[in-house]
Design an enzyme around this catalytic site. Structure first.
Site, PDB file in Angstrom:
ATOM      1  N   GLU A 219      -9.558  -5.808  15.213  1.00  0.00           N
ATOM      2  CA  GLU A 219      -8.161  -5.425  14.996  1.00  0.00           C
ATOM      3  C   GLU A 219      -8.053  -3.949  15.343  1.00  0.00           C
ATOM      4  O   GLU A 219      -8.442  -3.086  14.558  1.00  0.00           O
ATOM      5  CB  GLU A 219      -7.749  -5.697  13.546  1.00  0.00           C
ATOM      6  CG  GLU A 219      -7.797  -7.161  13.156  1.00  0.00           C
ATOM      7  CD  GLU A 219      -6.839  -8.028  13.960  1.00  0.00           C
ATOM      8  OE1 GLU A 219      -5.864  -7.474  14.528  1.00  0.00           O
ATOM      9  OE2 GLU A 219      -7.047  -9.240  14.026  1.00  0.00           O
ATOM     10  N   CYS A 253      -1.386   0.897  12.740  1.00  0.00           N
ATOM     11  CA  CYS A 253      -1.745   0.433  14.081  1.00  0.00           C
ATOM     12  C   CYS A 253      -0.573  -0.197  14.818  1.00  0.00           C
ATOM     13  O   CYS A 253      -0.572  -0.244  16.047  1.00  0.00           O
ATOM     14  CB  CYS A 253      -2.917  -0.547  13.995  1.00  0.00           C
ATOM     15  SG  CYS A 253      -2.623  -1.959  12.909  1.00  0.00           S
TER      16      CYS A 253
END
Length: 449
Positions: A219, A253
């Site tokens: 991720e 993110c």
């Protein structure tokens, strides 16, 4: 920051726990849904019990608004665990397949545990993005060893308390320590590695996994674009972008990383962003620093300042904000205009409350720009045109997309969350987390004569 254990300090414990989990993995794999649900119930109760400890620990490690901490580091974890509890029995069921050669035979797909897993957590949401994967791993019947970032040692201590209340170390174990501990863990032959963090470190994790042919979930991040289409109402978009860049100080993110806006709408976007930032964060001309997270450390503060300085030196305009308080690592929400692709701020992920803006004449220019670069973790588009939204979806690729909003594809736990190529691989959340921590075993049974 206090001294933390090193790999040398923990080498015996790391090896002992890994061997214990290897021996125990088959017992855990064979567990039924009721047993796994009971473990998840215990984990959920422990997170709720230690909610105040979690808030205190996150505040010690990072300056975040308490409301954000309770949402991301408590409520989201509890909700994620509950979804696993509610759906687990259904997820664990074999999927029957009709054999193509014989009507009397049987075929099925059985989800089974991968085995012993390593979970490496990030600093921006240190508990939420660690215990979420832990819940998925437990639901799928795995053992796992967990390492939180060395940048959040107080959160790691709380995580260790929570895990040790819920699990024996031969099933789930947390290791505190500096970066050498993570490096030592990566030397072990795990069945699966789940990493959340930067693309740079993701490459290191993947290289380590390759030595043992471990499967990986990465991720990562990337430069997530925002497209403001012709005909879009700029006022609510400006409010959404101001809120998004304020959230965790822009250190998420999936945070919007840059904006494309038609030339004739840029002025309205700048003014809307400025007004919302002022209303959200300022009183009598002073920023309320309890309402926005600081940059995580001096190195990242200097990195972001260097990007902004480079952009200004190359012709960018600080249209909103621009103040940077080095003494407490606060960067005020900032919008840059007259930005060009050659500037550093358009080449690397920003991870701060700074938003560059570029203008465009037609949508094809935007699509060509995005196509020519690494696939981002998120893409956002604001448009009243179904045709234009469909065009962007067909001509670009991203881990996930929210149309006419921000973050929603992440917040919906029934959608997969993950990146693609440079922004990651694999996905999780809800069923997709269970699936990521499972091997889907093909079984064909010939019926006895």
């Amino acid at each position: 920051m206090t001294d933390q254990p090193t790999a040398a300090d923990l080498s015996d414990d790391i090896r002992r726990v890994f061997e214990a989990q290897q021996a125990n993995q088959w017992n855990v794999k064979a567990s039924d849904a009721a047993t796994r649900r009971a473990k998840l119930e215990k984990l959920k109760a422990a997170v709720e019990k230690h909610a105040d400890d979690i808030v205190t620990a996150v505040l010690k490690d990072t300056r975040k608004p308490e409301g954000e901490i309770r949402v991301t580091e408590v409520m989201n974890i509890v909700g994620n665990i509950q979804l696993n509890i509610d759906e687990l029995e259904e997820w664990m069921k074999p999927t029957p397949v009709t054999p193509s050669k014989s009507e009397t035979d049987k075929a099925m797909i059985i989800p089974e545990a991968r085995g012993v897993c390593l979970i490496l957590g990030p600093w921006n949401f240190p508990l939420g993005l660690t215990l979420g994967p832990v819940a998925a791993a437990v639901a799928a019947g795995n053992c796992c060893m967990v390492k939180l970032t060395d940048l959040c040692p107080n959160v790691a201590k709380v995580a260790k308390v929570i895990i040790e209340e819920c699990f024996d170390e031969n099933e789930v174990a947390v290791f505190e320590g500096d970066v050498s501990v993570a490096e030592a863990l990566l030397e072990l032959p795990f069945n699966h590695i789940f990493f959340t963090g930067s693309t740079r470190v993701g490459k290191i994790v993947m290289a380590a996994a390759a030595k043992h042919l471990s499967t990986v979930t990465l991720e990562l991040g990337g430069k997530s674009p925002v497209i403001i289409d012709e005909g879009a109402d700029v006022a609510p978009i400006a409010a959404a972008l101001a809120g998004a860049k304020q959230f965790n100080g822009g250190q998420a993110c999936i945070c919007p990383d840059y904006v494309f806006v038609p030339e004739d709408k840029q002025g309205e976007l700048v003014e809307g962003f400025r007004t919302n930032v002022q209303n959200n964060l300022y009183k009598d001309g002073e920023i309320d620093k309890s309402a926005i997270a600081q940059i995580v450390n001096k190195a990242n503060f200097d990195r972001v300042k260097g990007m902004v300085d480079d952009a200004v030196a190359k012709g960018a305009t600080v249209a909103v904000g621009g103040q940077m308080d080095e003494e407490d690592l606060t960067i005020h929400p900032t919008m840059l205009t007259n930005v060009t692709p050659q500037m550093k701020i358009m080449q690397d992920e920003i991870f701060a409350p700074v938003l560059p803006v570029m203008t465009y004449d037609n949508l094809d220019q935007v699509v060509d720009y995005i196509e020519a670069r690494d696939k981002p973790l998120a893409l956002y588009m604001f448009s009243p045109s179904e045709e234009n939204m469909d065009k962007v979806l067909k001509r670009t690729s991203s881990g996930g997309t929210t149309l006419n909003g921000v973050f929603s594809h992440y917040l919906e736990n029934r959608l997969p969350f993950g990146g693609v190529n440079g922004s990651g691989m694999g996905s999780y959340h809800g069923y997709f987390g269970f699936k990521e921590f499972s091997h889907h075993r093909a079984v064909y049974q010939h019926m006895a004569a």
